[in-house]
Design an enzyme around this catalytic site. Structure first.
Site, PDB file in Angstrom:
ATOM      1  N   SER A  36      76.652  60.927   5.999  1.00  0.00           N
ATOM      2  CA  SER A  36      78.094  61.118   6.114  1.00  0.00           C
ATOM      3  C   SER A  36      78.775  60.253   5.064  1.00  0.00           C
ATOM      4  O   SER A  36      78.153  59.351   4.480  1.00  0.00           O
ATOM      5  CB  SER A  36      78.554  60.684   7.514  1.00  0.00           C
ATOM      6  OG  SER A  36      79.961  60.550   7.597  1.00  0.00           O
ATOM      7  N   TYR A  88      79.140  55.411  15.039  1.00  0.00           N
ATOM      8  CA  TYR A  88      78.825  56.498  14.119  1.00  0.00           C
ATOM      9  C   TYR A  88      78.595  55.939  12.714  1.00  0.00           C
ATOM     10  O   TYR A  88      77.635  56.307  12.026  1.00  0.00           O
ATOM     11  CB  TYR A  88      79.984  57.501  14.113  1.00  0.00           C
ATOM     12  CG  TYR A  88      79.779  58.715  13.240  1.00  0.00           C
ATOM     13  CD1 TYR A  88      79.095  59.826  13.723  1.00  0.00           C
ATOM     14  CD2 TYR A  88      80.294  58.766  11.944  1.00  0.00           C
ATOM     15  CE1 TYR A  88      78.916  60.961  12.928  1.00  0.00           C
ATOM     16  CE2 TYR A  88      80.121  59.888  11.148  1.00  0.00           C
ATOM     17  CZ  TYR A  88      79.432  60.978  11.648  1.00  0.00           C
ATOM     18  OH  TYR A  88      79.255  62.093  10.854  1.00  0.00           O
TER      19      TYR A  88
END
Length: 255
Positions: free
Chosen positions: A146, A159
Site C-alpha cells: 500500500s 494497517y
C-alpha cells in the site's frame, strides 16, 4: 519485446481475497493472461459465485474458501492442492482489511486482527507456497502492500504497521528464496475505488484533500493493478526481486 514474456499459459495462480475488490480484478487479469486461477475468500458462496462468473467468461477458474488467518486451514488447503496434483506457480497475497480508529482507542485485539490479516497471513501462505516452489526451482510471489508501506495517516496505525511489514517481508522472502528460482515482489496500490474506501470516496473533505495530492487528479481503478500483477507473475520479471511497485497516480512522487 515479445508478448510471450507476459504469457501465463500453463501456470496456476492462487489469489487470496479474490472473490471481490482488488483481488477480483487481479485474478481476472491473470486469467486473461492465460493462467489457470484459484479464487479465494472466507465466504464459500461468494467464492462460488466469482468462479461461476469467471468460467462463464471463458476463464479456467477454481475456488477454495478459507480464512487466511487460520493457519490450520491454510495448511489443509495446500495439502488439498498437493493431493489434487495442483502446483501453485503464482501466489498473490492480496487479502486484507482496514480499521479506522485513533491509536489511543485501539484494543490489542483490534490491532492483532488487522496485523494478522494483512501481514501474518502473507507469511503463512507464502511459507506454504515456497515449500512447494523451492523443490521445483521456480515460483512467483506477489504481496499486496500500500502507500501505507511508506507513509502514515491518522487512524490507520495497525494497517500502516502491517503494510510497512509487507515491504520488508517481501525483501526477506527475496533474499531467502531467490537462489531457489523464486521471485518475491510487491505492489503498492494508491487510493483505489473499492468497497474498503467507500466511506472516503463519499467524504467531500477527504476527497478534496486527496485530489490536491494526487498528480493524476483521480482515484485509481482496481483493473489498473493488473499490468503490474501480470508483469510480476510472468517471465518478464525473472530478474526482479524484493521490489515494490507503487500504482498510485504519482502520489508518492509529489511533495
Amino acid at each position: 519485446m515479445s508478448q510471450a514474456l507476459f504469457d501465463l499459459s500453463g501456470r496456476t495462480a492462487l489469489v487470496t481475497g479474490s472473490s471481490r475488490g482488488l483481488g477480483r480484478a487481479i485474478v481476472e487479469g491473470l486469467a486473461k493472461a492465460g493462467a489457470r486461477t484459484i479464487v479465494n475468500g472466507v465466504d464459500p458462496a461468494r467464492v462460488e459465485t466469482a468462479v461461476a462468473e469467471m468460467r462463464a467468461a471463458g476463464h479456467a477458474a477454481d475456488g477454495v474458501a478459507f480464512d487466511v488467518t487460520d493457519e490450520p486451514a491454510v495448511v489443509d488447503a495446500f495439502a488439498g492442492f498437493d493431493a489434487a496434483g495442483t502446483a501453485i506457480d503464482i501466489l498473490i497475497n492480496n487479502a486484507g482489511i482496514q480499521l479506522r480508529k485513533p491509536l489511543v482507542e485501539l484494543s490489542s485485539a483490534e490491532w492483532r486482527k488487522v496485523v494478522e490479516t494483512n501481514l501474518t497471513s502473507a507469511f503463512i501462505i507464502g511459507r506454504e507456497a515456497a515449500k512447494r516452489m523451492i523443490p521445483r526451482k521456480r515460483g512467483k510471489i506477489v504481496n499486496i502492500g500500500s502507500l501505507a508501506s511508506e507513509l502514515a495517516r491518522p487512524t490507520i496505525a495497525p494497517y500502516t504497521a502491517a503494510k510497512g511489514g509487507i515491504k520488508n517481508l517481501t525483501r526477506s522472502m527475496a533474499v531467502e528464496w531467490a537462489a531457489s528460482g523464486i521471485q518475491a515482489n510487491a505492489i503498492g496500490p494508491g487510493y483505489m475505488l473499492t468497497d474498503m474506501n467507500e466511506a472516503l470516496v463519499k467524504n467531500p473533505d477527504f476527497n478534496n484533500w486527496l485530489m490536491s495530492r494526487i498528480p493524476s487528479k483521480r482515484w485509481g481503478r482496481p483493473d489498473e493493478l493488473v499490468g503490474a500483477a501480470v508483469f510480476l507473475a510472468s517471465s518478464a520479471s525473472d530478474y526482479v526481486n524484493g521490489q515494490i511497485i507503487y500504482v498510485d497516480g504519482g502520489m508518492l512522487a509529489a511533495m
